[in-house]
Design a protein around this motif. Sequence first.
Motif: not given
Length: 203
Positions: A117-118, A174, A201, A203
């Motif tokens: 994930g991010c 991102t 990612c 966001r």
Amino acid sequence: MSDSRAPEGDDYSATVLGSHWFSGPPAPAGPVEPDRVEGSVLRFGPGVTAAMPAPFPLDAAVAVAAAPRRRRGAGLRRYALAAVVLAAVLAYLGWQRFGPGIEVHDVAVSTDPAGPGCDATADVVAVVGTDGRPGTLTYRWVRSDGTKSEELTERVPRGQREARLHLLWTFQGTGNYQAKAELQLLSPAQRTASVNFTYRCSR
């Protein structure tokens, strides 16, 4: 005329005294002393020897003399056994060090197919299958961003048929990134294996 018969009724006995003549000197009154004494041998006259009896049985003397030989033999056997054990240990250590080395059967690389994930870290794992012999694996990781690790080593003990090698790859920011991690096995055999995953990612 006289009567030669013994008178009756009187106690009468006739005793004849004889003379005994001996030629040579009279017998000695006491025991004969030896000419001389040398140690435990008494010599009587020229050329004649008589050995004194041993103060203890000869069989016991032989047994006492043989006992140290038996102890020495037991000590030699004990040292021989210790030498055999030492030689076996040295042979085993030499076989471990210079005997047949580890053999690689297969290599596979995997990670979480969903990707990290991010701002997370992907754990990439390479599984190297071996024959269970002890040895050392030499390898490096190559990433699709153009970086690669230095040569790394992994010691595999006897009886372990699988070695797990980890690459921790951290992502930040991102966007989407198509990543590839490749394991290059350098020794004891040259093998390569890789895995692809995506970092996302938004966001």
